[in-house]
Design an enzyme around this catalytic site. Structure first.
Site, PDB file in Angstrom:
ATOM      1  CB  CYS A 114     -26.110   8.749  50.574  1.00 33.99           C
ATOM      2  SG  CYS A 114     -26.084   8.023  48.941  1.00 33.99           S
ATOM      3  CB  CYS A 115     -24.397   5.086  54.008  1.00 39.70           C
ATOM      4  SG  CYS A 115     -22.848   5.081  53.107  1.00 39.70           S
ATOM      5  CB  CYS A 198     -20.845   3.644  46.204  1.00 40.52           C
ATOM      6  SG  CYS A 198     -22.181   2.691  46.941  1.00 40.52           S
ATOM      7  CB  CYS A 201     -18.146   6.927  48.525  1.00 36.86           C
ATOM      8  SG  CYS A 201     -19.636   7.903  48.336  1.00 36.86           S
ATOM      9  CB  CYS A 225     -21.818   1.926  54.781  1.00 32.08           C
ATOM     10  SG  CYS A 225     -22.152   0.233  55.287  1.00 32.08           S
TER      11      CYS A 225
END
Ligand code: SF4
Length: 241
Positions: A114-115, A198, A201, A225
Site C-alpha cells: 500500500c505504501c 494516513c 495507520c 513507508c
C-alpha cells in the site's frame, strides 16, 4: 571542505550542539546545497512538524525553493485541509497523489505494498517530473529505531542526493523552532499525535519511540513507508512492494 562533505560523528552532535548551533548548521547545509544544485534542490514536505521546520528553514535561505507534497486517499481530513492552506500560501508546492485502484484494506493486508503504491510511486514521479537532483527531507536520527543510521548528505540512489538538514535535532528542538518562528502546524498534534501519517495507520500512543504510533499491530509497526528506504530513480525499479 564544505559542510556537505562533513564526516562528523552525528550521534555525538545530537547532544553536543545547542539549539542555536543546530539551526545555524541546518541553514548552512541548505544554503550550501542550494548554491550547488540551485532550482534542482526541492523540499519533500510531508506536512508533519519536521517538514514544516525544514520548509521554514528553506524559505529563509531562498523564498524561491520549490517543494512537493505526496498525499494519499487515506490522509485525515485535518491534514488535507492543512495541505490546501499550505498550497494556497506557497504555490511553489506541487502535490502528487496516486489515484490508481488498489485492493480494499490493502493497508491491513500488505501495508508495504500500500505504501509502495500510494507513497513511493508518487515520490518517484515528483522527483522525475520536477527534475530533482537534491531532495531535502525532515528526517531526524532520534525519531525511532529505523532512523539512526542516516547521514546529513546521502546518495542512496545514484544521481539523486538526499539532504537531511535537521537530522541531529531532537523532538523538543523542532517544537522550539516552530514556536519561536511562529510556524503553523497540523492541528492533529493538539490531539496528542507525535508522528502523522494516513488515518488507518496512525495512532496516538504514549510510547517512548516517537514513531511508535505508526502501523500499530502490523510487522511494519514504528517503521517506514519506503520513500527513505526504496530506490526513487525511475530507471531503478524496485521489487514491487
Ligand atoms: S500509511 Fe497506511 S494507508 Fe497510507 S499508504 Fe501506507 S499502508 Fe497505505
Amino acid at each position: 571542505m564544505g559542510l556537505l562533505e562533513n564526516k562528523d560523528d552525528l550521534m555525538e552532535l545530537v547532544d553536543k550542539l545547542n539549539f542555536e548551533q543546530k539551526v545555524n548548521r541546518s541553514l548552512a547545509l541548505i544554503k550550501e546545497a542550494y548554491g550547488k544544485y540551485g532550482d534542482r534542490l526541492v523540499v519533500a514536505n510531508s506536512l508533519g512538524k519536521d517538514s514544516m521546520a525544514v520548509w521554514d528553514l528553506a524559505k529563509k535561505v531562498s523564498p524561491k525553493i520549490r517543494g512537493f507534497i505526496v498525499t494519499t486517499r487515506f490522509k485525515p481530513k485535518e491534514t488535507i485541509q492543512f495541505m490546501k492552506e499550505m498550497v494556497a500560501r506557497y504555490p511553489e508546492l506541487s502535490v502528487y497523489k496516486n489515484d490508481e485502484e488498489i485492493p480494499d484494506k490493502l493497508y491491513e493486508i500488505v501495508p508495504d505494498k500500500c505504501c509502495y503504491m500510494l507513497k513511493v510511486l508518487p515520490t518517484r514521479q515528483a522527483i522525475e517530473e520536477m527534475n530533482v537532483e537534491c531532495w531535502v527531507t525532515g528526517l531526524r536520527c532520534t525519531e525511532g529505531r529505523t532512523r539512526t543510521d542516516f547521514r546529513e548528505v546521502e546518495e542512496r540512489d545514484k544521481g539523486l542526493i538526499k539532504l537531511n538538514p535537521i537530522l541531529i535535532w531532537k523532538e523538543r528542538e523542532v517544537w522550539e523552532y516552530l514556536a519561536l518562528n511562529g510556524v503553523r502546524v497540523n492541528p492533529l498534534y493538539a490531539q496528542g499525535y507525535r508522528s502523522l501519517g494516513c488515518e488507518p495507520c496512525t495512532k496516538i500512543t504514549s510510547e517512548e519511540d516517537e514513531r511508535a504510533g505508526r502501523w500499530v499491530g502490523t510487522s511494519k509497526c514504528g517503521g517506514e513507508c519506503g520513500i527513505h528506504t526504496r530506490p526513487l530513480k525511475v530507471n531503478i525499479d524496485g521489487d514491487g512492494i
